[in-house]
Design a protein around this motif. Structure first.
Motif, short mmCIF file in Angstrom:
data_model
loop_
_atom_site.label_atom_id
_atom_site.label_comp_id
_atom_site.label_asym_id
_atom_site.label_seq_id
_atom_site.Cartn_x
_atom_site.Cartn_y
_atom_site.Cartn_z
N THR A 1 3.01 14.24 -11.25
CA THR A 1 1.90 15.10 -10.81
C THR A 1 1.12 14.42 -9.68
O THR A 1 0.76 13.25 -9.79
N GLY A 2 0.89 15.18 -8.63
CA GLY A 2 0.05 14.66 -7.56
C GLY A 2 0.78 13.81 -6.53
O GLY A 2 0.17 13.34 -5.58
N ALA A 3 2.09 13.64 -6.70
CA ALA A 3 2.83 12.82 -5.73
C ALA A 3 2.78 13.43 -4.34
O ALA A 3 2.71 12.71 -3.33
N GLY A 4 2.77 14.76 -4.28
CA GLY A 4 2.70 15.44 -2.99
C GLY A 4 1.37 15.14 -2.28
O GLY A 4 1.34 14.96 -1.06
N ASP A 5 0.29 15.07 -3.04
CA ASP A 5 -1.03 14.73 -2.47
C ASP A 5 -0.99 13.32 -1.89
O ASP A 5 -1.57 13.04 -0.83
N THR A 6 -0.33 12.43 -2.60
CA THR A 6 -0.25 11.04 -2.14
C THR A 6 0.58 10.95 -0.85
O THR A 6 0.22 10.23 0.08
N VAL A 7 1.67 11.70 -0.79
CA VAL A 7 2.52 11.68 0.40
C VAL A 7 1.71 12.10 1.63
O VAL A 7 1.68 11.39 2.64
N ILE A 8 1.04 13.23 1.55
CA ILE A 8 0.33 13.71 2.75
C ILE A 8 -0.84 12.80 3.10
O ILE A 8 -1.16 12.61 4.29
N SER A 9 -1.47 12.18 2.10
CA SER A 9 -2.59 11.27 2.37
C SER A 9 -2.11 10.04 3.13
O SER A 9 -2.66 9.69 4.18
N ALA A 10 -1.09 9.38 2.59
CA ALA A 10 -0.61 8.14 3.22
C ALA A 10 0.02 8.43 4.58
O ALA A 10 -0.19 7.69 5.55
N LEU A 11 0.77 9.52 4.66
CA LEU A 11 1.39 9.90 5.93
C LEU A 11 0.32 10.09 7.01
O LEU A 11 0.40 9.54 8.12
N SER A 12 -0.70 10.88 6.70
CA SER A 12 -1.72 11.21 7.70
C SER A 12 -2.55 10.00 8.08
O SER A 12 -2.92 9.83 9.24
N LEU A 13 -2.85 9.17 7.09
CA LEU A 13 -3.63 7.96 7.36
C LEU A 13 -2.85 7.03 8.29
O LEU A 13 -3.39 6.49 9.25
N ALA A 14 -1.55 6.90 8.02
CA ALA A 14 -0.73 6.04 8.86
C ALA A 14 -0.64 6.61 10.28
O ALA A 14 -0.80 5.88 11.27
N LEU A 15 -0.46 7.92 10.39
CA LEU A 15 -0.39 8.54 11.72
C LEU A 15 -1.73 8.39 12.45
O LEU A 15 -1.78 8.18 13.66
N ALA A 16 -2.82 8.48 11.67
CA ALA A 16 -4.16 8.36 12.27
C ALA A 16 -4.38 6.98 12.87
O ALA A 16 -5.16 6.83 13.81
N VAL A 17 -3.73 5.96 12.31
CA VAL A 17 -3.86 4.62 12.89
C VAL A 17 -2.65 4.29 13.78
O VAL A 17 -2.30 3.14 13.99
N LYS A 18 -2.03 5.36 14.28
CA LYS A 18 -1.00 5.28 15.32
C LYS A 18 0.35 4.73 14.87
O LYS A 18 1.08 4.12 15.67
N ALA A 19 0.68 4.96 13.63
CA ALA A 19 2.01 4.53 13.16
C ALA A 19 3.07 5.41 13.80
O ALA A 19 2.82 6.56 14.15
N LYS A 20 4.28 4.86 13.91
CA LYS A 20 5.42 5.68 14.33
C LYS A 20 5.78 6.56 13.15
O LYS A 20 5.53 6.21 11.99
N TRP A 21 6.43 7.68 13.44
CA TRP A 21 6.76 8.63 12.37
C TRP A 21 7.49 7.98 11.22
O TRP A 21 7.15 8.17 10.05
N ILE A 22 8.51 7.22 11.56
CA ILE A 22 9.34 6.66 10.49
C ILE A 22 8.53 5.68 9.63
O ILE A 22 8.65 5.67 8.40
#
Ligand SMILES: Nc1ncnc2c1ncn2[C@@H]1O[C@H](COP(=O)(O)OP(=O)(O)OP(=O)(O)O)[C@@H](O)[C@H]1O
Ligand SMILES: [Mg+2]
Length: 332
Positions: free
Chosen positions: A272-293
């Motif tokens: 439960t909630g794994a999807g919320d974690t995925v979008i949170s970590a993904l967006s935070l990483a992109l926000a600090v300029k991570a590459k997609w992969i």
């Protein structure tokens, strides 16, 4: 380069990521107890309550996930003018979260899902919620808030649980801003609202949502490829991230790159909630300029951590670092 050092450096930068979370707010309530007899009133068990717990759910769980990962976030959403709305505000305040983005709508119920669990089994779940479209007054308030806030954030997460908050007008207000400012807009989708998402940065459907959005089943690597390519093109996004439960996730990028990332979870207790974690970590990483992969690898690690915990859990920056450090070579 997605070596360990790069990933660890990104996690260290998470505190510089500012995310606006907009979406359907929910409360998750758990009532635990023992069953010792059948009710004399009806053929149902009588649960003697031993413990109760209430926690942030829906878009509010995304807020919690970002905070746990070390990022800064503000939640924009609607609650009702009711007891559960008051409880929601208390939880936010106790957690030290801002309530500046919370709008109270007297015509709505605060969404709450209550599970009764006895002898490790769910006996019943009851939901109280409003699913209607927003009133004109509330809609205008949200648009006003969005306009005043957007310039302060690196990324917006749209956490759409289909309860009425996300609509075309809200997405286009965000997209108008994105056009001139390079804002990252990531969407955790609800199937019937897909048509609103055209032009966002990334959509993160799970496999079932991807299948429904495509209109065909994903049952082979060929159909998976077809689905990713189809969604990329149809919604004009930079990327599509299909989360695939125990099989991990698949990233499809506009430039044609496709990457399949296997799950890192070893022991799974509660997904439960794994999807919320995925979008949170993904967006935070992109926000600090991570590459997609790199952003995807980090979100996969974060999801792997939370599925190893009971209840709607979160992953901390430290846990994420440990997970990255302990992962076997190669990282991908
Ligand atoms: N059974 C599992 N085993 C290992 N990893 C898992 C499992 N379920 C989920 N995960 C991890 O969590 C990620 C997201 O899970 P999933 O694809 O189930 O999303 P979801 O259906 O949106 O979840 P949610 O229930 O939060 O809506 C996966 O990409 C994977 O990394
Ligand atoms: Mg989901």
């Amino acid at each position: 380069m997605n070596d360990r050092e790069t990933l660890l450096r990104l996690i260290n930068k998470f505190n510089g990521g500012k995310i606006l979370v907009i979406g359907d707010i929910m409360l998750d309530e758990f009532v635990w107890g023992k069953v010792s007899r059948i009710s004399p009133e009806a053929p149902v068990p009588v649960v003697e309550v031993t413990k109760e717990d209430i926690m942030l759910g829906g878009a509010a769980n995304v807020l919690k996930n970002i905070r746990a990962l070390g990022g800064q976030a503000l939640l924009l959403g609607v609650i009702g003018s009711d007891y559960n709305g008051e409880r929601f505000m208390e939880i936010l305040k106790e957690g030290g979260y801002s309530t500046d983005g919370i709008i109270v709508d007297e015509s709505r119920h605060t969404s709450i899902k209550t599970r009764v669990i006895a002898q490790h089994q769910q006996v019943v779940r009851f939901d109280r919620e409003s699913k209607d479209d927003l009133s004109v007054k509330t809609y205008r308030e949200i648009i006003g808030l969005l306009r005043s806030l957007l310039s302060q954030y690196n990324a917006v997460i749209v956490s759409d649980y289909g309860k009425g908050l996300i609509n075309r007008g809200i997405i286009s207000t965000i997209l108008r801003f994105k056009k001139n400012n390079g804002l990252i807009v990531s969407v955790d989708p609800k199937i019937r609202n897909f048509r609103f998402y055209k032009g966002v940065t990334v959509i993160t459907p799970n496999q079932k949502e991807a299948e429904e959005a495509c209109g065909f089943e994903i049952n082979s690597s060929k159909t998976l490829m077809k689905a990713g390519t189809h969604l990329l093109k149809k919604y004009g996004t930079d990327a599509i991230l299909i989360t695939r439960g125990e099989y991990g996730m698949s990233l499809f990028q506009k430039d044609g790159t496709v990457k399949h990332i296997p799950t890192i979870a070893k022991e799974v207790y509660d997904v439960t909630g794994a999807g919320d974690t995925v979008i949170s970590a993904l967006s935070l990483a992109l926000a600090v300029k991570a590459k997609w992969i790199d952003a995807c690898i980090l979100s996969n690690h974060a999801a792997g951590i939370v599925v190893g915990k009971l209840g709607t859990a979160t992953a901390s920056a430290q846990e994420l670092k440990t997970s990255v450090q302990n992962s076997r070579e190669p990282l991908l």
